[in-house]
Design a protein around this motif. Sequence first.
Motif, PDB file in Angstrom:
ATOM      1  N   LEU A 279       0.887  -1.134  -0.037  1.00  0.00           N
ATOM      2  CA  LEU A 279       0.077   0.032   0.203  1.00  0.00           C
ATOM      3  C   LEU A 279       0.833   1.111  -0.194  1.00  0.00           C
ATOM      4  CD1 LEU A 279      -2.683  -1.466   2.295  1.00  0.00           C
ATOM      5  CD2 LEU A 279      -3.152  -0.509   0.249  1.00  0.00           C
ATOM      6  N   GLN A 280       2.134   1.026   0.645  1.00  0.00           N
ATOM      7  CA  GLN A 280       2.856   2.406   0.705  1.00  0.00           C
ATOM      8  C   GLN A 280       3.426   2.711  -0.824  1.00  0.00           C
ATOM      9  OE1 GLN A 280       6.641   1.496   2.673  1.00  0.00           O
ATOM     10  NE2 GLN A 280       7.369   3.660   2.563  1.00  0.00           N
ATOM     11  N   ARG A 281       3.755   1.684  -1.479  1.00  0.00           N
ATOM     12  CA  ARG A 281       4.198   1.800  -2.614  1.00  0.00           C
ATOM     13  C   ARG A 281       3.330   2.334  -3.781  1.00  0.00           C
ATOM     14  NH1 ARG A 281       8.406  -2.781  -5.108  1.00  0.00           N
ATOM     15  NH2 ARG A 281      10.144  -2.483  -3.489  1.00  0.00           N
ATOM     16  N   ALA A 282       1.895   2.069  -3.366  1.00  0.00           N
ATOM     17  CA  ALA A 282       0.806   2.602  -4.107  1.00  0.00           C
ATOM     18  C   ALA A 282       0.469   3.928  -3.909  1.00  0.00           C
ATOM     19  CB  ALA A 282      -0.376   1.635  -4.240  1.00  0.00           C
ATOM     20  N   GLY A 283       1.190   4.604  -3.019  1.00  0.00           N
ATOM     21  CA  GLY A 283       0.931   5.769  -2.479  1.00  0.00           C
ATOM     22  C   GLY A 283      -0.446   5.979  -1.486  1.00  0.00           C
ATOM     23  N   GLN A 284      -0.820   4.902  -0.930  1.00  0.00           N
ATOM     24  CA  GLN A 284      -2.089   4.598  -0.120  1.00  0.00           C
ATOM     25  C   GLN A 284      -1.565   4.851   1.235  1.00  0.00           C
ATOM     26  OE1 GLN A 284      -5.160   4.883  -1.283  1.00  0.00           O
ATOM     27  NE2 GLN A 284      -4.254   5.091  -3.512  1.00  0.00           N
ATOM     28  N   TRP A 285      -0.926   5.859   1.876  1.00  0.00           N
ATOM     29  CA  TRP A 285       0.002   5.856   2.963  1.00  0.00           C
ATOM     30  C   TRP A 285      -0.983   5.684   4.134  1.00  0.00           C
ATOM     31  CZ3 TRP A 285       0.905   9.325  -0.914  1.00  0.00           C
ATOM     32  CH2 TRP A 285       2.147   9.295  -1.564  1.00  0.00           C
ATOM     33  N   ASP A 286      -2.122   6.436   4.350  1.00  0.00           N
ATOM     34  CA  ASP A 286      -3.078   6.367   5.387  1.00  0.00           C
ATOM     35  C   ASP A 286      -3.487   4.913   5.531  1.00  0.00           C
ATOM     36  OD1 ASP A 286      -2.491   8.994   5.483  1.00  0.00           O
ATOM     37  OD2 ASP A 286      -4.235   9.863   4.412  1.00  0.00           O
ATOM     38  N   THR A 287      -3.959   4.435   4.377  1.00  0.00           N
ATOM     39  CA  THR A 287      -4.557   2.931   4.602  1.00  0.00           C
ATOM     40  C   THR A 287      -3.445   2.164   5.012  1.00  0.00           C
ATOM     41  OG1 THR A 287      -6.014   3.127   2.659  1.00  0.00           O
ATOM     42  CG2 THR A 287      -5.689   1.158   3.267  1.00  0.00           C
ATOM     43  N   ALA A 288      -2.308   2.228   4.473  1.00  0.00           N
ATOM     44  CA  ALA A 288      -1.095   1.287   4.808  1.00  0.00           C
ATOM     45  C   ALA A 288      -0.788   1.347   6.311  1.00  0.00           C
ATOM     46  CB  ALA A 288       0.301   1.749   4.049  1.00  0.00           C
ATOM     47  N   LEU A 289      -0.923   2.560   7.013  1.00  0.00           N
ATOM     48  CA  LEU A 289      -0.966   2.719   8.270  1.00  0.00           C
ATOM     49  C   LEU A 289      -1.832   1.800   9.112  1.00  0.00           C
ATOM     50  CD1 LEU A 289      -0.073   6.556   8.665  1.00  0.00           C
ATOM     51  CD2 LEU A 289       1.313   4.793   9.139  1.00  0.00           C
ATOM     52  N   ARG A 290      -3.124   1.458   8.565  1.00  0.00           N
ATOM     53  CA  ARG A 290      -4.046   0.751   9.383  1.00  0.00           C
ATOM     54  C   ARG A 290      -3.723  -0.709   9.393  1.00  0.00           C
ATOM     55  NH1 ARG A 290      -8.090   3.571   5.788  1.00  0.00           N
ATOM     56  NH2 ARG A 290      -8.074   5.707   6.330  1.00  0.00           N
ATOM     57  N   TYR A 291      -2.731  -1.165   8.436  1.00  0.00           N
ATOM     58  CA  TYR A 291      -2.238  -2.546   8.498  1.00  0.00           C
ATOM     59  C   TYR A 291      -1.085  -2.960   9.017  1.00  0.00           C
ATOM     60  CZ  TYR A 291      -6.137  -3.461   5.083  1.00  0.00           C
ATOM     61  OH  TYR A 291      -7.365  -3.717   4.596  1.00  0.00           O
ATOM     62  N   LEU A 292      -0.592  -2.053  10.004  1.00  0.00           N
ATOM     63  CA  LEU A 292       0.677  -2.376  10.711  1.00  0.00           C
ATOM     64  C   LEU A 292       0.182  -3.162  11.930  1.00  0.00           C
ATOM     65  CD1 LEU A 292       2.389   1.115  10.380  1.00  0.00           C
ATOM     66  CD2 LEU A 292       2.845  -0.737   9.152  1.00  0.00           C
ATOM     67  N   PRO A 293       1.268  -4.168  12.112  1.00  0.00           N
ATOM     68  CA  PRO A 293       1.183  -5.054  13.552  1.00  0.00           C
ATOM     69  C   PRO A 293       1.729  -4.127  14.443  1.00  0.00           C
ATOM     70  CG  PRO A 293       3.085  -5.890  12.263  1.00  0.00           C
ATOM     71  CD  PRO A 293       2.342  -4.437  11.255  1.00  0.00           C
TER      72      PRO A 293
END
Length: 234
Positions: free
Chosen positions: A19-33
């Motif tokens: 998601l980070q690579r796709a530029g979806q940073w805010d969504t990426a943060l929701r998938y962090l363990p």
Amino acid sequence: MTHDATYFAVPALAAARHLQRAGQWDTALRYLPDGPAGAALRAEIIVDRQSWRLDRVDEAVAAVGAVAGAEPELAAYLTAQLEYWRLLRKVDGAPLGPDPAESFERLDGHAPLAAWAAFWHSITLDNLHGDTAAAAAGYARALTLARAADDPLLESYVVRHLGGQALDDGDRERAVALARRSLQLRAACGARPHVAAAQALLADALGETEEAAELRSILARTADELDLAWLKRE
């Protein structure tokens, strides 16, 4: 910051990295363990987002500070990136860290950051210190390290900046070839913001052509959708 087989090797982090690579940073943060690995990647993602969106730096500074004890080299690397952008944009205020050129040079020998630090040291010399000769030598070394590590994303960064130097030197043919190489590598990596940046260089290298106009139209849409501040139309 290494080749993809390693970059996505930890299943718990893979979704956030994609998601980070796709530029979806805010969504990426929701998938962090939870835990140290999640905190480290959180800092990377927030610093990455700040570098594209050029938004307030406070959250990035806090995220880096949260991992400084456990990951001092990573914290120094991310802080150097933040300071690079502050200096490049001529933002007033206290420095966020030491001279980024010094920080990146020190980290050049620290695996697994070495190859990326070598690249960042080069662009700091290029864009902040005006030492194009030293930067060119640094880019050449970073390119060797990127290929040795089988890191196509890093290679895309290096060849894009080599393309920029070629364009500044008036070598339009080389600039076009390098910009196309960067674009192709970034597309293969699924790195959408990076693709837009490569399209911008390619459009500049092509000059006033129909293809350049089409590239600018496409990248403008991406910049608007992802809020890429320094690629948006004025």
